[in-house]
Design a protein around this motif. Structure first.
Motif, PDB file in Angstrom:
ATOM      1  N   ALA A  15     -48.806  12.981  75.440  1.00 35.02           N
ATOM      2  CA  ALA A  15     -49.846  12.528  74.515  1.00 35.02           C
ATOM      3  C   ALA A  15     -49.731  11.027  74.272  1.00 35.02           C
ATOM      4  O   ALA A  15     -50.744  10.318  74.249  1.00 35.02           O
ATOM      5  N   VAL A  16     -48.509  10.539  74.105  1.00 31.27           N
ATOM      6  CA  VAL A  16     -48.314   9.098  73.909  1.00 31.27           C
ATOM      7  C   VAL A  16     -48.742   8.333  75.167  1.00 31.27           C
ATOM      8  O   VAL A  16     -49.462   7.336  75.099  1.00 31.27           O
ATOM      9  N   ALA A  17     -48.316   8.825  76.321  1.00 26.31           N
ATOM     10  CA  ALA A  17     -48.653   8.158  77.580  1.00 26.31           C
ATOM     11  C   ALA A  17     -50.164   8.173  77.818  1.00 26.31           C
ATOM     12  O   ALA A  17     -50.759   7.151  78.194  1.00 26.31           O
ATOM     13  N   LEU A  18     -50.797   9.307  77.581  1.00 28.64           N
ATOM     14  CA  LEU A  18     -52.245   9.408  77.785  1.00 28.64           C
ATOM     15  C   LEU A  18     -53.014   8.600  76.749  1.00 28.64           C
ATOM     16  O   LEU A  18     -54.069   8.034  77.048  1.00 28.64           O
ATOM     17  N   GLY A  19     -52.477   8.517  75.537  1.00 24.41           N
ATOM     18  CA  GLY A  19     -53.099   7.676  74.523  1.00 24.41           C
ATOM     19  C   GLY A  19     -53.061   6.208  74.919  1.00 24.41           C
ATOM     20  O   GLY A  19     -54.057   5.482  74.792  1.00 24.41           O
ATOM     21  N   ALA A  20     -51.915   5.775  75.424  1.00 23.60           N
ATOM     22  CA  ALA A  20     -51.786   4.382  75.882  1.00 23.60           C
ATOM     23  C   ALA A  20     -52.701   4.124  77.075  1.00 23.60           C
ATOM     24  O   ALA A  20     -53.360   3.079  77.145  1.00 23.60           O
ATOM     25  N   PHE A  21     -52.760   5.093  77.989  1.00 22.92           N
ATOM     26  CA  PHE A  21     -53.651   4.942  79.144  1.00 22.92           C
ATOM     27  C   PHE A  21     -55.103   4.825  78.697  1.00 22.92           C
ATOM     28  O   PHE A  21     -55.853   3.988  79.199  1.00 22.92           O
ATOM     29  N   GLY A  22     -55.487   5.646  77.737  1.00 24.09           N
ATOM     30  CA  GLY A  22     -56.854   5.584  77.238  1.00 24.09           C
ATOM     31  C   GLY A  22     -57.164   4.246  76.586  1.00 24.09           C
ATOM     32  O   GLY A  22     -58.224   3.664  76.811  1.00 24.09           O
ATOM     33  N   ALA A  23     -56.224   3.759  75.795  1.00 26.23           N
ATOM     34  CA  ALA A  23     -56.445   2.505  75.073  1.00 26.23           C
ATOM     35  C   ALA A  23     -56.453   1.289  75.999  1.00 26.23           C
ATOM     36  O   ALA A  23     -57.203   0.347  75.781  1.00 26.23           O
ATOM     37  N   HIS A  24     -55.618   1.332  77.027  1.00 26.08           N
ATOM     38  CA  HIS A  24     -55.475   0.148  77.889  1.00 26.08           C
ATOM     39  C   HIS A  24     -56.123   0.306  79.265  1.00 26.08           C
ATOM     40  O   HIS A  24     -56.642  -0.655  79.817  1.00 26.08           O
ATOM     41  N   GLY A  25     -56.091   1.515  79.794  1.00 21.60           N
ATOM     42  CA  GLY A  25     -56.602   1.718  81.146  1.00 21.60           C
ATOM     43  C   GLY A  25     -58.056   2.118  81.216  1.00 21.60           C
ATOM     44  O   GLY A  25     -58.724   1.873  82.216  1.00 21.60           O
ATOM     45  N   LEU A  26     -58.548   2.767  80.160  1.00 26.63           N
ATOM     46  CA  LEU A  26     -59.928   3.256  80.200  1.00 26.63           C
ATOM     47  C   LEU A  26     -60.897   2.391  79.417  1.00 26.63           C
ATOM     48  O   LEU A  26     -62.103   2.459  79.649  1.00 26.63           O
ATOM     49  N   GLU A  27     -60.379   1.583  78.519  1.00 26.67           N
ATOM     50  CA  GLU A  27     -61.262   0.742  77.713  1.00 26.67           C
ATOM     51  C   GLU A  27     -62.074  -0.183  78.620  1.00 26.67           C
ATOM     52  O   GLU A  27     -61.536  -0.850  79.495  1.00 26.67           O
ATOM     53  N   GLY A  28     -63.385  -0.147  78.429  1.00 23.66           N
ATOM     54  CA  GLY A  28     -64.274  -0.953  79.254  1.00 23.66           C
ATOM     55  C   GLY A  28     -64.678  -0.262  80.546  1.00 23.66           C
ATOM     56  O   GLY A  28     -65.593  -0.713  81.239  1.00 23.66           O
ATOM     57  N   LYS A  29     -64.008   0.848  80.871  1.00 25.39           N
ATOM     58  CA  LYS A  29     -64.343   1.584  82.095  1.00 25.39           C
ATOM     59  C   LYS A  29     -65.178   2.820  81.808  1.00 25.39           C
ATOM     60  O   LYS A  29     -65.880   3.303  82.693  1.00 25.39           O
ATOM     61  N   ILE A  30     -65.049   3.337  80.593  1.00 27.82           N
ATOM     62  CA  ILE A  30     -65.883   4.471  80.181  1.00 27.82           C
ATOM     63  C   ILE A  30     -66.540   4.082  78.852  1.00 27.82           C
ATOM     64  O   ILE A  30     -66.051   3.209  78.135  1.00 27.82           O
ATOM     65  N   SER A  31     -67.630   4.749  78.536  1.00 27.32           N
ATOM     66  CA  SER A  31     -68.371   4.406  77.316  1.00 27.32           C
ATOM     67  C   SER A  31     -67.559   4.780  76.073  1.00 27.32           C
ATOM     68  O   SER A  31     -66.621   5.578  76.138  1.00 27.32           O
ATOM     69  N   ALA A  32     -67.957   4.213  74.953  1.00 30.96           N
ATOM     70  CA  ALA A  32     -67.282   4.478  73.673  1.00 30.96           C
ATOM     71  C   ALA A  32     -67.309   5.966  73.343  1.00 30.96           C
ATOM     72  O   ALA A  32     -66.342   6.505  72.799  1.00 30.96           O
TER      73      ALA A  32
END
Length: 123
Positions: A15-32
């Motif tokens: 959950a921590v790893a996926l949360g970090a991925f979402g915040a840093h890896g997906l931001e700007g790549k998928i819609s809000a």
């Protein structure tokens, strides 16, 4: 039961790893909208990881409790079905996957109900 403590810790780590991925890896790549769906998955995974961890601790005192055992496995199934379907939905935007999410929600609800019953029975 040691198994649930390990499963809970692994899922909390994920959950921590996926949360970090979402915040840093997906931001700007998928819609809000889909980033919020991702965050919901992370939140529910973390809450239920903690639940599984607690069940593992309780099973040390009540190792033969079928209610606790079922509760732990249902929480894991809920993580896979609820959070898992939301993770996939967020990155693929395949809306039909949203039909799987409520099944995971029912698994979560049943798991918590069994934990309540186990607590009333054993304490």
């Amino acid at each position: 039961m040691k198994t649930f403590i390990i499963i809970g810790a692994i899922n909390a780590f994920l959950a921590v790893a996926l949360g970090a991925f979402g915040a840093h890896g997906l931001e700007g790549k998928i819609s809000a909208k889909y980033l919020e769906i991702w965050k919901t998955a992370v939140t529910y995974q973390m809450f239920h990881s903690t639940g599984i961890f607690i069940i593992g601790l309780l099973m040390m005192k009540f190792p033969q409790s079928g209610l606790l055992n079922w509760s732990g496995w249902l929480m894991l199934a809920g993580i896979i079905l609820f959070a898992g379907s939301l993770y996939v939905l967020a990155v693929t935007q395949i809306s039909v996957l949203g039909a799987i999410t409520p099944i995971g929600g029912v698994a979560f609800l049943t798991a918590w109900l069994l934990l309540i019953i186990a607590t009333v029975k054993h304490f």
